[in-house]
Write a protein that holds these residues in place. Structure first.
Motif, PDB file in Angstrom:
ATOM      1  N   GLU A  49      24.152  28.217  38.713  1.00  0.00           N
ATOM      2  CA  GLU A  49      24.355  29.475  38.945  1.00  0.00           C
ATOM      3  C   GLU A  49      24.926  29.723  40.225  1.00  0.00           C
ATOM      4  O   GLU A  49      25.728  30.783  40.516  1.00  0.00           O
ATOM      5  CB  GLU A  49      23.103  30.409  38.631  1.00  0.00           C
ATOM      6  N   LYS A  50      24.250  29.090  41.285  1.00  0.00           N
ATOM      7  CA  LYS A  50      24.520  29.486  42.617  1.00  0.00           C
ATOM      8  C   LYS A  50      26.090  29.099  42.953  1.00  0.00           C
ATOM      9  O   LYS A  50      26.870  29.862  43.500  1.00  0.00           O
ATOM     10  CB  LYS A  50      23.753  28.424  43.660  1.00  0.00           C
ATOM     11  N   ILE A  51      26.502  27.964  42.190  1.00  0.00           N
ATOM     12  CA  ILE A  51      27.777  27.687  42.436  1.00  0.00           C
ATOM     13  C   ILE A  51      28.971  28.568  41.904  1.00  0.00           C
ATOM     14  O   ILE A  51      29.836  28.871  42.333  1.00  0.00           O
ATOM     15  CB  ILE A  51      28.226  26.187  42.310  1.00  0.00           C
ATOM     16  N   PHE A  52      28.573  28.843  40.405  1.00  0.00           N
ATOM     17  CA  PHE A  52      29.506  29.706  39.799  1.00  0.00           C
ATOM     18  C   PHE A  52      29.462  30.805  40.362  1.00  0.00           C
ATOM     19  O   PHE A  52      30.520  31.641  40.262  1.00  0.00           O
ATOM     20  CB  PHE A  52      28.857  29.545  38.385  1.00  0.00           C
ATOM     21  N   SER A  53      28.267  31.539  40.924  1.00  0.00           N
ATOM     22  CA  SER A  53      28.479  32.536  41.468  1.00  0.00           C
ATOM     23  C   SER A  53      29.482  32.889  42.575  1.00  0.00           C
ATOM     24  O   SER A  53      29.833  34.266  43.153  1.00  0.00           O
ATOM     25  CB  SER A  53      27.143  33.325  42.004  1.00  0.00           C
ATOM     26  N   THR A  54      29.920  31.860  43.216  1.00  0.00           N
ATOM     27  CA  THR A  54      31.084  31.834  44.337  1.00  0.00           C
ATOM     28  C   THR A  54      32.487  31.990  43.639  1.00  0.00           C
ATOM     29  O   THR A  54      33.697  31.794  44.355  1.00  0.00           O
ATOM     30  CB  THR A  54      30.939  30.736  45.221  1.00  0.00           C
ATOM     31  N   ILE A  55      32.610  31.864  42.392  1.00  0.00           N
ATOM     32  CA  ILE A  55      33.848  31.681  41.708  1.00  0.00           C
ATOM     33  C   ILE A  55      34.381  33.091  41.126  1.00  0.00           C
ATOM     34  O   ILE A  55      33.780  33.429  40.083  1.00  0.00           O
ATOM     35  CB  ILE A  55      33.789  30.561  40.613  1.00  0.00           C
ATOM     36  N   PRO A  56      35.537  33.659  41.679  1.00  0.00           N
ATOM     37  CA  PRO A  56      36.002  35.022  41.318  1.00  0.00           C
ATOM     38  C   PRO A  56      36.323  35.229  39.875  1.00  0.00           C
ATOM     39  O   PRO A  56      36.391  35.923  39.189  1.00  0.00           O
ATOM     40  CB  PRO A  56      37.084  35.478  42.166  1.00  0.00           C
ATOM     41  N   SER A  57      36.869  33.819  39.536  1.00  0.00           N
ATOM     42  CA  SER A  57      37.273  33.900  37.950  1.00  0.00           C
ATOM     43  C   SER A  57      36.342  34.085  36.856  1.00  0.00           C
ATOM     44  O   SER A  57      36.646  34.036  35.664  1.00  0.00           O
ATOM     45  CB  SER A  57      38.497  32.923  37.639  1.00  0.00           C
ATOM     46  N   ILE A  58      34.907  33.929  37.168  1.00  0.00           N
ATOM     47  CA  ILE A  58      34.244  33.758  36.352  1.00  0.00           C
ATOM     48  C   ILE A  58      33.407  35.307  36.064  1.00  0.00           C
ATOM     49  O   ILE A  58      32.952  35.927  36.900  1.00  0.00           O
ATOM     50  CB  ILE A  58      33.008  32.651  36.515  1.00  0.00           C
ATOM     51  N   LYS A  59      33.555  35.834  34.908  1.00  0.00           N
ATOM     52  CA  LYS A  59      33.249  37.034  34.661  1.00  0.00           C
ATOM     53  C   LYS A  59      31.611  36.966  34.391  1.00  0.00           C
ATOM     54  O   LYS A  59      30.958  38.073  34.941  1.00  0.00           O
ATOM     55  CB  LYS A  59      33.859  37.546  33.598  1.00  0.00           C
ATOM     56  N   ALA A  60      30.984  36.347  33.549  1.00  0.00           N
ATOM     57  CA  ALA A  60      29.598  36.317  33.314  1.00  0.00           C
ATOM     58  C   ALA A  60      29.222  34.804  32.879  1.00  0.00           C
ATOM     59  O   ALA A  60      30.206  34.027  32.434  1.00  0.00           O
ATOM     60  CB  ALA A  60      29.248  37.095  32.455  1.00  0.00           C
ATOM     61  N   ILE A  61      27.915  34.690  33.096  1.00  0.00           N
ATOM     62  CA  ILE A  61      27.564  33.435  32.794  1.00  0.00           C
ATOM     63  C   ILE A  61      26.180  33.468  31.733  1.00  0.00           C
ATOM     64  O   ILE A  61      25.548  34.353  32.003  1.00  0.00           O
ATOM     65  CB  ILE A  61      27.062  32.377  33.856  1.00  0.00           C
ATOM     66  N   VAL A  62      25.954  32.259  30.959  1.00  0.00           N
ATOM     67  CA  VAL A  62      24.582  32.587  30.419  1.00  0.00           C
ATOM     68  C   VAL A  62      24.255  31.070  30.172  1.00  0.00           C
ATOM     69  O   VAL A  62      24.797  30.289  29.757  1.00  0.00           O
ATOM     70  CB  VAL A  62      24.824  33.166  28.775  1.00  0.00           C
ATOM     71  N   SER A  63      22.847  30.815  30.498  1.00  0.00           N
ATOM     72  CA  SER A  63      22.474  29.510  30.602  1.00  0.00           C
ATOM     73  C   SER A  63      21.423  29.382  29.461  1.00  0.00           C
ATOM     74  O   SER A  63      20.654  30.213  29.174  1.00  0.00           O
ATOM     75  CB  SER A  63      21.466  29.399  31.877  1.00  0.00           C
ATOM     76  N   GLU A  64      21.244  28.068  28.706  1.00  0.00           N
ATOM     77  CA  GLU A  64      20.450  27.972  27.915  1.00  0.00           C
ATOM     78  C   GLU A  64      18.965  28.156  28.264  1.00  0.00           C
ATOM     79  O   GLU A  64      18.288  28.358  27.672  1.00  0.00           O
ATOM     80  CB  GLU A  64      20.398  26.368  27.251  1.00  0.00           C
ATOM     81  N   GLU A  65      18.731  27.949  29.725  1.00  0.00           N
ATOM     82  CA  GLU A  65      17.402  28.608  30.248  1.00  0.00           C
ATOM     83  C   GLU A  65      16.875  29.883  30.680  1.00  0.00           C
ATOM     84  O   GLU A  65      16.156  29.922  31.128  1.00  0.00           O
ATOM     85  CB  GLU A  65      17.355  27.514  31.538  1.00  0.00           C
ATOM     86  N   GLN A  66      17.990  30.500  30.229  1.00  0.00           N
ATOM     87  CA  GLN A  66      17.845  31.984  30.442  1.00  0.00           C
ATOM     88  C   GLN A  66      17.944  32.980  29.387  1.00  0.00           C
ATOM     89  O   GLN A  66      18.530  32.552  28.343  1.00  0.00           O
ATOM     90  CB  GLN A  66      18.739  32.508  31.761  1.00  0.00           C
ATOM     91  N   GLU A  67      17.233  33.914  29.451  1.00  0.00           N
ATOM     92  CA  GLU A  67      17.003  34.821  28.620  1.00  0.00           C
ATOM     93  C   GLU A  67      18.400  35.662  27.922  1.00  0.00           C
ATOM     94  O   GLU A  67      18.496  35.927  26.953  1.00  0.00           O
ATOM     95  CB  GLU A  67      16.042  36.127  28.877  1.00  0.00           C
ATOM     96  N   SER A  68      19.039  36.017  28.917  1.00  0.00           N
ATOM     97  CA  SER A  68      19.990  37.024  28.884  1.00  0.00           C
ATOM     98  C   SER A  68      21.488  36.575  29.837  1.00  0.00           C
ATOM     99  O   SER A  68      21.277  35.870  30.614  1.00  0.00           O
ATOM    100  CB  SER A  68      19.886  38.365  29.206  1.00  0.00           C
TER     101      SER A  68
END
Ligand code: FBP
Length: 282
Positions: A49-68
């Motif tokens: 999540e920390k690394i993806f949050s620095t990439i502007p082309s990523i609009k949203a993420i969802v992880s198997e380990e998270q609720e939403s």
């Protein structure tokens, strides 16, 4: 897409450090499917999540380990669903584990998956990228992922990997598997989806199945994080993936943590699954 692949490479190098040194004990949390999370799962999730949050082309993420869904960049083009460390309980017994990423556009569903990546943490670290109708494997050497080979499945293989326990298999699944073993298929099952599917891809073909079972009628494996990325990978490698009746990539998603029965393989084995399920399944 290049910056996403680079981000996955960097995350994998960090995750490997966590696997090597990390605490394999349970945390006090449960994920949304009710599994107790290992500290390794949480640590890997935080890295990604920390690394993806620095990439502007990523609009949203969802992880198997998270609720939403976690929104990242409004103007981003890509949505990424990921399982940070699939099969993490196998770290304790020193078997291979992996991370899985599904890259989607517009919405998280099978119709919108455009690329998939998985990373195997075994004796070697390998990354497999499925995009633009091809599947390419890279290996980590001296801190860099280097291209090794294209992956293409044969029409038919000899390996057979199947999940859950025989006690819970439906009768038609039991019949399918017995017939395959009678025909000379080799049993190969580690209990880690990533290495099990990787082995079939690299050895030319075979079947991986996680059917609907007595205790889990809709299967165990999650659509967005596990099943759709591998379905795309198998199709791009010249194989196929079915839920027993239709292409996995035609399965509808109503919730981000939905599961589905799934079968991945070379074309010959998937044809065989569909014939048996059509006749006996429901
Ligand atoms: P987790 O997400 O709980 O780790 O489960 C996923 C998984 O470990 C897959 O990697 C594997 O294919 C499957 O579960 C094995 O399940 P089973 O032990 O029921 O065959």
């Amino acid at each position: 897409m290049e910056e996403i692949l680079k981000a996955i490479e960097n995350a994998s190098i960090e995750i490997k450090k966590v696997i090597d040194k990390g605490d394999t004990s349970k945390s006090e949390n449960e994920n949304s499917t009710g599994d107790t999370q290992l500290k390794l799962d949480i640590a890997s999730d935080i890295i990604i999540e920390k690394i993806f949050s620095t990439i502007p082309s990523i609009k949203a993420i969802v992880s198997e380990e998270q609720e939403s869904i976690v929104p990242l960049h409004d103007n981003g083009e890509y949505l990424i669903a990921y399982d940070p460390l699939d099969g993490s309980s196998l770290v304790d017994v020193n078997l291979s584990v992996g991370s899985i990423y599904g890259i989607y556009k517009n919405e998280f569903n099978a119709k919108n998956i455009i690329a998939a990546v998985y990373v195997v943490f075994g004796p070697r670290i390998e990354m497999v990228v499925a995009q633009n109708n091809s599947v390419k494997m890279y290996r980590l050497h001296d801190g860099e992922f280097k291209f090794i080979t294209d992956i293409n499945l044969n029409e038919k293989g000899i390996l057979n990997a199947t999940g859950s326990t025989q006690m819970c298999w439906p009768t038609h699944h039991r019949k399918l598997l017995k017939e395959m073993f009678d025909d000379g298929y080799y049993l190969r099952y580690s209990g880690g989806m990533v290495p099990d599917l990787h082995q079939i891809l690299l050895k030319g073909g075979g079947l991986f199945s996680y059917p609907g079972t007595a205790d889990k009628p809709k299967g165990k494996l999650r659509q967005l994080f596990e099943v759709f990325p591998f379905a795309l990978t198998y199709e791009f490698a010249g194989g196929a993936a079915t839920d027993g009746f239709k292409r996995v990539l035609e399965v509808e998603t109503t919730h981000i943590h939905d599961t589905t029965p799934c079968f991945f393989g070379s074309k010959d084995e998937i044809k065989r699954v569909k014939e048996v399920y059509k006749e006996y399944g429901k």
